[in-house]
Design a protein around this motif. Structure first.
Motif, PDB file in Angstrom:
ATOM      1  N   GLY A  22       0.804  -1.214   0.000  1.00 28.37           N
ATOM      2  CA  GLY A  22       0.000   0.000   0.000  1.00 28.37           C
ATOM      3  C   GLY A  22       0.842   1.271   0.000  1.00 28.37           C
ATOM      4  N   ARG A  23       0.141   2.408   0.173  1.00 23.60           N
ATOM      5  CA  ARG A  23       0.792   3.716   0.119  1.00 23.60           C
ATOM      6  C   ARG A  23       1.851   3.910   1.191  1.00 23.60           C
ATOM      7  NH1 ARG A  23      -4.488   7.279   0.042  1.00 23.60           N
ATOM      8  NH2 ARG A  23      -5.251   5.406   1.025  1.00 23.60           N
ATOM      9  N   VAL A  24       1.690   3.197   2.317  1.00 25.49           N
ATOM     10  CA  VAL A  24       2.659   3.372   3.403  1.00 25.49           C
ATOM     11  C   VAL A  24       4.080   3.067   2.934  1.00 25.49           C
ATOM     12  CG1 VAL A  24       2.507   1.037   4.376  1.00 25.49           C
ATOM     13  CG2 VAL A  24       3.067   2.960   5.856  1.00 25.49           C
ATOM     14  N   LEU A  25       4.237   2.177   1.980  1.00 24.53           N
ATOM     15  CA  LEU A  25       5.575   1.850   1.487  1.00 24.53           C
ATOM     16  C   LEU A  25       6.241   3.067   0.847  1.00 24.53           C
ATOM     17  CD1 LEU A  25       5.101  -1.723  -0.006  1.00 24.53           C
ATOM     18  CD2 LEU A  25       5.844  -1.040   2.283  1.00 24.53           C
ATOM     19  N   HIS A  26       5.456   3.867   0.132  1.00 19.72           N
ATOM     20  CA  HIS A  26       6.002   5.083  -0.486  1.00 19.72           C
ATOM     21  C   HIS A  26       6.414   6.082   0.588  1.00 19.72           C
ATOM     22  CE1 HIS A  26       4.933   3.821  -4.538  1.00 19.72           C
ATOM     23  NE2 HIS A  26       3.816   3.352  -4.004  1.00 19.72           N
ATOM     24  N   HIS A  27       5.583   6.195   1.631  1.00 18.92           N
ATOM     25  CA  HIS A  27       5.910   7.113   2.725  1.00 18.92           C
ATOM     26  C   HIS A  27       7.163   6.644   3.463  1.00 18.92           C
ATOM     27  CE1 HIS A  27       2.146   8.808   1.701  1.00 18.92           C
ATOM     28  NE2 HIS A  27       1.405   7.947   2.374  1.00 18.92           N
ATOM     29  N   LEU A  28       7.235   5.354   3.738  1.00 21.07           N
ATOM     30  CA  LEU A  28       8.411   4.827   4.432  1.00 21.07           C
ATOM     31  C   LEU A  28       9.674   5.001   3.591  1.00 21.07           C
ATOM     32  CD1 LEU A  28       6.962   1.575   6.025  1.00 21.07           C
ATOM     33  CD2 LEU A  28       7.676   3.659   7.228  1.00 21.07           C
ATOM     34  N   SER A  29       9.585   4.715   2.297  1.00 24.15           N
ATOM     35  CA  SER A  29      10.779   4.842   1.460  1.00 24.15           C
ATOM     36  C   SER A  29      11.247   6.291   1.397  1.00 24.15           C
ATOM     37  CB  SER A  29      10.544   4.273   0.059  1.00 24.15           C
ATOM     38  OG  SER A  29       9.619   5.061  -0.650  1.00 24.15           O
ATOM     39  N   ARG A  30      10.328   7.219   1.530  1.00 30.25           N
ATOM     40  CA  ARG A  30      10.676   8.653   1.517  1.00 30.25           C
ATOM     41  C   ARG A  30      11.265   9.105   2.851  1.00 30.25           C
ATOM     42  NH1 ARG A  30      11.398  13.429   2.483  1.00 30.25           N
ATOM     43  NH2 ARG A  30      10.367  15.222   1.583  1.00 30.25           N
ATOM     44  N   PHE A  31      10.708   8.628   3.982  1.00 30.33           N
ATOM     45  CA  PHE A  31      11.058   9.193   5.280  1.00 30.33           C
ATOM     46  C   PHE A  31      11.996   8.336   6.144  1.00 30.33           C
ATOM     47  CE2 PHE A  31       7.151  11.422   4.092  1.00 30.33           C
ATOM     48  CZ  PHE A  31       7.609  12.729   4.191  1.00 30.33           C
ATOM     49  N   PRO A  33      14.968   7.060   5.541  1.00 29.99           N
ATOM     50  CA  PRO A  33      16.375   7.470   5.512  1.00 29.99           C
ATOM     51  C   PRO A  33      16.658   8.792   6.233  1.00 29.99           C
ATOM     52  CG  PRO A  33      15.634   6.782   3.332  1.00 29.99           C
ATOM     53  CD  PRO A  33      14.414   6.926   4.190  1.00 29.99           C
ATOM     54  N   ASP A  34      15.628   9.537   6.580  1.00 26.95           N
ATOM     55  CA  ASP A  34      15.795  10.871   7.171  1.00 26.95           C
ATOM     56  C   ASP A  34      15.842  10.784   8.698  1.00 26.95           C
ATOM     57  OD1 ASP A  34      15.644  13.506   8.032  1.00 26.95           O
ATOM     58  OD2 ASP A  34      14.062  14.045   6.609  1.00 26.95           O
ATOM     59  N   PRO A  35      16.988  11.111   9.310  1.00 30.66           N
ATOM     60  CA  PRO A  35      17.095  11.016  10.772  1.00 30.66           C
ATOM     61  C   PRO A  35      16.198  12.008  11.522  1.00 30.66           C
ATOM     62  CG  PRO A  35      19.074  11.996   9.835  1.00 30.66           C
ATOM     63  CD  PRO A  35      18.225  11.552   8.678  1.00 30.66           C
ATOM     64  N   ARG A  36      15.614  12.967  10.808  1.00 32.98           N
ATOM     65  CA  ARG A  36      14.675  13.907  11.445  1.00 32.98           C
ATOM     66  C   ARG A  36      13.273  13.319  11.546  1.00 32.98           C
ATOM     67  NH1 ARG A  36      14.892  18.634   7.438  1.00 32.98           N
ATOM     68  NH2 ARG A  36      14.719  16.804   6.123  1.00 32.98           N
ATOM     69  N   SER A  37      13.048  12.172  10.918  1.00 37.13           N
ATOM     70  CA  SER A  37      11.725  11.542  10.888  1.00 37.13           C
ATOM     71  C   SER A  37      11.569  10.551  12.030  1.00 37.13           C
ATOM     72  CB  SER A  37      11.518  10.797   9.564  1.00 37.13           C
ATOM     73  OG  SER A  37      11.522  11.694   8.479  1.00 37.13           O
ATOM     74  N   ALA A  38      10.316  10.271  12.333  1.00 32.11           N
ATOM     75  CA  ALA A  38       9.979   9.234  13.313  1.00 32.11           C
ATOM     76  C   ALA A  38       8.863   8.386  12.731  1.00 32.11           C
ATOM     77  CB  ALA A  38       9.541   9.851  14.635  1.00 32.11           C
ATOM     78  N   VAL A  39       8.956   7.093  12.948  1.00 28.30           N
ATOM     79  CA  VAL A  39       7.908   6.158  12.539  1.00 28.30           C
ATOM     80  C   VAL A  39       7.398   5.506  13.813  1.00 28.30           C
ATOM     81  CG1 VAL A  39       7.383   4.044  11.263  1.00 28.30           C
ATOM     82  CG2 VAL A  39       8.946   5.751  10.281  1.00 28.30           C
ATOM     83  N   VAL A  40       6.091   5.591  14.030  1.00 25.61           N
ATOM     84  CA  VAL A  40       5.476   4.997  15.208  1.00 25.61           C
ATOM     85  C   VAL A  40       4.691   3.775  14.746  1.00 25.61           C
ATOM     86  CG1 VAL A  40       3.933   5.360  17.162  1.00 25.61           C
ATOM     87  CG2 VAL A  40       5.300   7.274  16.288  1.00 25.61           C
ATOM     88  N   VAL A  41       5.081   2.615  15.218  1.00 21.24           N
ATOM     89  CA  VAL A  41       4.383   1.366  14.892  1.00 21.24           C
ATOM     90  C   VAL A  41       3.397   1.115  16.021  1.00 21.24           C
ATOM     91  CG1 VAL A  41       4.628  -1.098  14.431  1.00 21.24           C
ATOM     92  CG2 VAL A  41       6.401   0.504  13.648  1.00 21.24           C
ATOM     93  N   VAL A  42       2.111   1.220  15.690  1.00 21.51           N
ATOM     94  CA  VAL A  42       1.051   1.116  16.691  1.00 21.51           C
ATOM     95  C   VAL A  42       0.370  -0.237  16.572  1.00 21.51           C
ATOM     96  CG1 VAL A  42      -1.096   2.138  17.533  1.00 21.51           C
ATOM     97  CG2 VAL A  42       0.704   3.608  16.611  1.00 21.51           C
TER      98      VAL A  42
END
Length: 139
Positions: A22-31, A33-42
């Protein structure tokens, strides 16, 4: 997809919690690599999924045929889920007509087997946890 063009801070909420499609893969591939980003797995991150790999500390993740560095901060919030617990599932099933067979296909294997046994014990129904890749003919 326009979210990926943002240049400022953003909060992206995705319903694809396992990060397997799904679309989340595009968001993850974009963000990722960026150390300013955070991913929260809920919620629960099942074994064998990208979400589980992230929670377990993966430093790279394969997406779209390439390996991406994981530099974003990864936060795990495992005890928050919109899924019903076993008691709620049993209560809901009690009000349904008994099927010929109940197939449990969405859970960790041991949790599915425990629920299968409970369905058998409390409702007297035949419940099955199909093996991965097993085909079932439903009539």
């Amino acid at each position: 997809m326009d979210i990926n063009n943002t240049s400022g801070p953003a909060v992206i909420v995705s319903s694809a919690g396992m990060a397997t499609g799904g679309r989340v893969l595009h968001h993850l591939s974009r963000f990722l690599p960026d150390p300013r980003s955070a991913v929260v797995v809920v919620g629960s991150a099942a074994a064998g999924t990208r979400a589980r790999d992230l929670v377990d500390g993966a430093r790279t993740l394969k997406m779209f045929g390439d390996y991406l560095p994981v530099r974003a901060e990864i936060a795990d919030v495992p005890h928050f889920s919109a899924h019903a617990d076993a008691g709620q599932i049993i209560d809901w099933l009690r009000h349904a007509p008994a099927p010929r067979t109940t197939y449990l296909v969405h859970s960790e294997e041991t949790a599915a087997e425990t629920l299968r046994d409970r369905i058998d014990r409390e409702l007297g129904w035949t419940a099955v946890v199909p093996k991965s890749g097993e085909a079932v003919l439903v009539r």
